[in-house]
Scaffold this motif. Structure first.
Motif, PDB file in Angstrom:
ATOM      1  N   GLY A   5       0.794  -1.217   0.000  1.00  0.00           N
ATOM      2  CA  GLY A   5       0.000   0.000   0.000  1.00  0.00           C
ATOM      3  C   GLY A   5       0.825   1.264   0.000  1.00  0.00           C
ATOM      4  N   THR A   6       2.158   1.148  -0.001  1.00  0.00           N
ATOM      5  CA  THR A   6       3.018   2.329  -0.056  1.00  0.00           C
ATOM      6  C   THR A   6       2.941   2.957  -1.449  1.00  0.00           C
ATOM      7  OG1 THR A   6       4.549   1.425   1.578  1.00  0.00           O
ATOM      8  CG2 THR A   6       5.371   3.195   0.167  1.00  0.00           C
ATOM      9  N   VAL A   7       2.738   4.247  -1.494  1.00  0.00           N
ATOM     10  CA  VAL A   7       2.655   4.955  -2.767  1.00  0.00           C
ATOM     11  C   VAL A   7       4.051   5.277  -3.274  1.00  0.00           C
ATOM     12  CG1 VAL A   7       1.845   7.051  -3.901  1.00  0.00           C
ATOM     13  CG2 VAL A   7       0.427   5.936  -2.178  1.00  0.00           C
ATOM     14  N   TYR A   8       4.237   5.122  -4.580  1.00  0.00           N
ATOM     15  CA  TYR A   8       5.516   5.523  -5.164  1.00  0.00           C
ATOM     16  C   TYR A   8       5.271   6.204  -6.504  1.00  0.00           C
ATOM     17  CZ  TYR A   8       4.962   1.256  -7.972  1.00  0.00           C
ATOM     18  OH  TYR A   8       4.473   0.278  -8.813  1.00  0.00           O
ATOM     19  N   VAL A   9       6.206   7.052  -6.922  1.00  0.00           N
ATOM     20  CA  VAL A   9       6.163   7.751  -8.196  1.00  0.00           C
ATOM     21  C   VAL A   9       7.446   7.409  -8.939  1.00  0.00           C
ATOM     22  CG1 VAL A   9       6.147  10.013  -9.332  1.00  0.00           C
ATOM     23  CG2 VAL A   9       4.730   9.617  -7.309  1.00  0.00           C
ATOM     24  N   THR A  10       7.309   6.945 -10.175  1.00  0.00           N
ATOM     25  CA  THR A  10       8.492   6.542 -10.945  1.00  0.00           C
ATOM     26  C   THR A  10       8.960   7.598 -11.930  1.00  0.00           C
ATOM     27  OG1 THR A  10       7.107   5.456 -12.614  1.00  0.00           O
ATOM     28  CG2 THR A  10       7.885   4.107 -10.764  1.00  0.00           C
ATOM     29  N   ALA A  11       8.103   8.546 -12.264  1.00  0.00           N
ATOM     30  CA  ALA A  11       8.495   9.555 -13.243  1.00  0.00           C
ATOM     31  C   ALA A  11       7.656  10.813 -13.076  1.00  0.00           C
ATOM     32  CB  ALA A  11       8.324   9.019 -14.659  1.00  0.00           C
ATOM     33  N   VAL A  12       8.306  11.959 -13.258  1.00  0.00           N
ATOM     34  CA  VAL A  12       7.640  13.256 -13.296  1.00  0.00           C
ATOM     35  C   VAL A  12       8.120  13.951 -14.565  1.00  0.00           C
ATOM     36  CG1 VAL A  12       7.319  15.490 -12.188  1.00  0.00           C
ATOM     37  CG2 VAL A  12       7.520  13.425 -10.786  1.00  0.00           C
ATOM     38  N   ASN A  13       7.228  14.166 -15.507  1.00  0.00           N
ATOM     39  CA  ASN A  13       7.608  14.740 -16.798  1.00  0.00           C
ATOM     40  C   ASN A  13       6.720  15.918 -17.151  1.00  0.00           C
ATOM     41  OD1 ASN A  13       9.630  12.686 -17.640  1.00  0.00           O
ATOM     42  ND2 ASN A  13       7.869  11.327 -17.548  1.00  0.00           N
ATOM     43  N   LYS A  14       7.330  16.970 -17.687  1.00  0.00           N
ATOM     44  CA  LYS A  14       6.547  18.100 -18.169  1.00  0.00           C
ATOM     45  C   LYS A  14       5.960  17.746 -19.529  1.00  0.00           C
ATOM     46  CE  LYS A  14       8.436  22.107 -19.393  1.00  0.00           C
ATOM     47  NZ  LYS A  14       9.069  23.445 -19.250  1.00  0.00           N
ATOM     48  N   VAL A  15       4.640  17.905 -19.664  1.00  0.00           N
ATOM     49  CA  VAL A  15       3.983  17.544 -20.922  1.00  0.00           C
ATOM     50  C   VAL A  15       3.573  18.775 -21.717  1.00  0.00           C
ATOM     51  CG1 VAL A  15       3.187  15.325 -20.083  1.00  0.00           C
ATOM     52  CG2 VAL A  15       1.729  17.326 -19.765  1.00  0.00           C
ATOM     53  N   GLY A  16       3.820  19.965 -21.178  1.00  0.00           N
ATOM     54  CA  GLY A  16       3.498  21.170 -21.923  1.00  0.00           C
ATOM     55  C   GLY A  16       3.481  22.391 -21.040  1.00  0.00           C
ATOM     56  N   THR A  17       3.372  23.546 -21.663  1.00  0.00           N
ATOM     57  CA  THR A  17       3.231  24.818 -20.967  1.00  0.00           C
ATOM     58  C   THR A  17       2.083  25.577 -21.609  1.00  0.00           C
ATOM     59  OG1 THR A  17       5.597  24.902 -20.461  1.00  0.00           O
ATOM     60  CG2 THR A  17       4.368  26.969 -20.290  1.00  0.00           C
ATOM     61  N   GLU A  18       1.120  25.985 -20.801  1.00  0.00           N
ATOM     62  CA  GLU A  18      -0.060  26.679 -21.294  1.00  0.00           C
ATOM     63  C   GLU A  18      -0.190  28.027 -20.583  1.00  0.00           C
ATOM     64  OE1 GLU A  18      -1.626  25.515 -23.737  1.00  0.00           O
ATOM     65  OE2 GLU A  18      -1.167  23.376 -23.756  1.00  0.00           O
ATOM     66  N   ASP A  61       3.233  25.473 -16.391  1.00  0.00           N
ATOM     67  CA  ASP A  61       3.706  24.145 -16.755  1.00  0.00           C
ATOM     68  C   ASP A  61       2.684  23.088 -16.354  1.00  0.00           C
ATOM     69  OD1 ASP A  61       6.098  25.147 -17.751  1.00  0.00           O
ATOM     70  OD2 ASP A  61       7.148  24.917 -15.839  1.00  0.00           O
ATOM     71  N   VAL A  62       2.528  22.095 -17.222  1.00  0.00           N
ATOM     72  CA  VAL A  62       1.654  20.957 -16.948  1.00  0.00           C
ATOM     73  C   VAL A  62       2.533  19.722 -16.802  1.00  0.00           C
ATOM     74  CG1 VAL A  62      -0.291  19.566 -17.745  1.00  0.00           C
ATOM     75  CG2 VAL A  62      -0.200  22.018 -18.291  1.00  0.00           C
ATOM     76  N   TRP A  63       2.368  18.996 -15.699  1.00  0.00           N
ATOM     77  CA  TRP A  63       3.226  17.872 -15.358  1.00  0.00           C
ATOM     78  C   TRP A  63       2.433  16.571 -15.351  1.00  0.00           C
ATOM     79  CZ3 TRP A  63       8.358  18.968 -14.778  1.00  0.00           C
ATOM     80  CH2 TRP A  63       8.685  20.310 -14.568  1.00  0.00           C
ATOM     81  N   ARG A  64       3.144  15.489 -15.666  1.00  0.00           N
ATOM     82  CA  ARG A  64       2.535  14.166 -15.625  1.00  0.00           C
ATOM     83  C   ARG A  64       3.343  13.282 -14.684  1.00  0.00           C
ATOM     84  NH1 ARG A  64       1.184  10.500 -20.936  1.00  0.00           N
ATOM     85  NH2 ARG A  64       0.045   8.843 -19.892  1.00  0.00           N
ATOM     86  N   LEU A  65       2.659  12.659 -13.729  1.00  0.00           N
ATOM     87  CA  LEU A  65       3.300  11.768 -12.767  1.00  0.00           C
ATOM     88  C   LEU A  65       2.855  10.343 -13.056  1.00  0.00           C
ATOM     89  CD1 LEU A  65       3.230  14.624 -11.374  1.00  0.00           C
ATOM     90  CD2 LEU A  65       3.038  13.414  -9.208  1.00  0.00           C
ATOM     91  N   THR A  66       3.819   9.441 -13.164  1.00  0.00           N
ATOM     92  CA  THR A  66       3.517   8.018 -13.284  1.00  0.00           C
ATOM     93  C   THR A  66       3.642   7.413 -11.898  1.00  0.00           C
ATOM     94  OG1 THR A  66       4.403   7.967 -15.526  1.00  0.00           O
ATOM     95  CG2 THR A  66       4.124   5.849 -14.425  1.00  0.00           C
ATOM     96  N   ALA A  67       2.568   6.765 -11.436  1.00  0.00           N
ATOM     97  CA  ALA A  67       2.514   6.350 -10.036  1.00  0.00           C
ATOM     98  C   ALA A  67       1.956   4.950  -9.886  1.00  0.00           C
ATOM     99  CB  ALA A  67       1.662   7.333  -9.239  1.00  0.00           C
ATOM    100  N   GLY A  68       2.176   4.391  -8.718  1.00  0.00           N
ATOM    101  CA  GLY A  68       1.628   3.089  -8.367  1.00  0.00           C
ATOM    102  C   GLY A  68       1.635   2.921  -6.865  1.00  0.00           C
TER     103      GLY A  68
END
Length: 225
Positions: A146-159, A163-170
């Motif tokens: 049940g521990t949360v982790y994030v494997t990636a934080v990437n900027k997907v654009g600027t509006e 900045d708009v960011w995308r987090l890949t999580a599990g």
């Protein structure tokens, strides 16, 4: 938990834990509502500042007509995704409202109001600093289920300068198959964040935030200049 905020392959309980820990408040789980009890904060934030259903990001499902406003939101110690829950924000008040669709999406609309623009700017900068260390503060190999982790934080654009960011999580022991898309807009003495939880499988294309960010700026200019 080291981080402040999988559908078919993860049980409902596991999915709830993910939303619980990655969203801005640990009491802000999706999709279950809170048990009856007194709210921790009687929010004085004008609810008209929230984006409407029509102003939510465009997705391939229909957003619900009205958001669920979280009466347990704690703006003084909770922030956008990757904020360390319990770290003081300096906010005087706040509001957290969750829009959802039938299957794939939850969109958290969060507002923090500060004494002045300097305090709002400080909050924004501290969130950016925490975002930069989000992956390092996560542990995908934690023995605690049940521990949360994030494997990636990437900027997907600027509006419009945001900045708009995308987090890949599990969550352990499941693979990182969930995505969050995050934008934080500061204007005047307020900060408005959108944390969109995307349960679609694989690597879905980013969801356009441009119109929503424009609407957020207009709302903040009107209600919290």
């Amino acid at each position: 938990m080291p981080v402040s905020k999988v559908r078919a392959s993860v049980s409902a309980a596991a999915a709830a834990v993910l939303a619980l820990t990655l969203a801005a408040s640990p009491a802000d789980a999706a999709p279950a509502d809170h048990a009856a009890g007194p709210a921790r904060l009687a929010s004085g934030v004008d609810r008209n500042v929230l984006l409407s259903k029509a102003q939510q990001p465009p997705v391939d499902e229909t957003w619900g007509d009205k958001p669920y406003v979280d009466p347990y939101f704690e703006p003084s110690i909770s922030g956008p995704s990757c904020w360390e829950y319990g770290k003081a924000t300096g906010a005087l008040d706040g509001l957290n409202a969750r829009y959802s669709t039938p299957t794939w999406y939850y969109n958290y609309n969060e507002v923090w109001v500060f004494a002045d623009s300097a305090h709002a700017a400080s909050f924004e900068q501290r969130w950016k600093d925490l975002l930069a260390t989000c992956v390092q503060r996560s542990d995908p190999n934690s023995p605690t289920q049940g521990t949360v982790y994030v494997t990636a934080v990437n900027k997907v654009g600027t509006e419009s300068g945001v900045d708009v960011w995308r987090l890949t999580a599990g969550i352990t022991p499941y693979p990182p198959t969930t995505h969050w898309q995050v934008a934080v807009v500061r204007q005047g003495r307020a900060v408005y964040a959108m944390d969109l939880l995307d349960y679609r499988h694989g690597e879905p294309a980013p969801i356009p935030f441009a119109d929503s960010i424009t609407a957020i700026k207009q709302k903040l200019a009107t209600y919290y200049p």
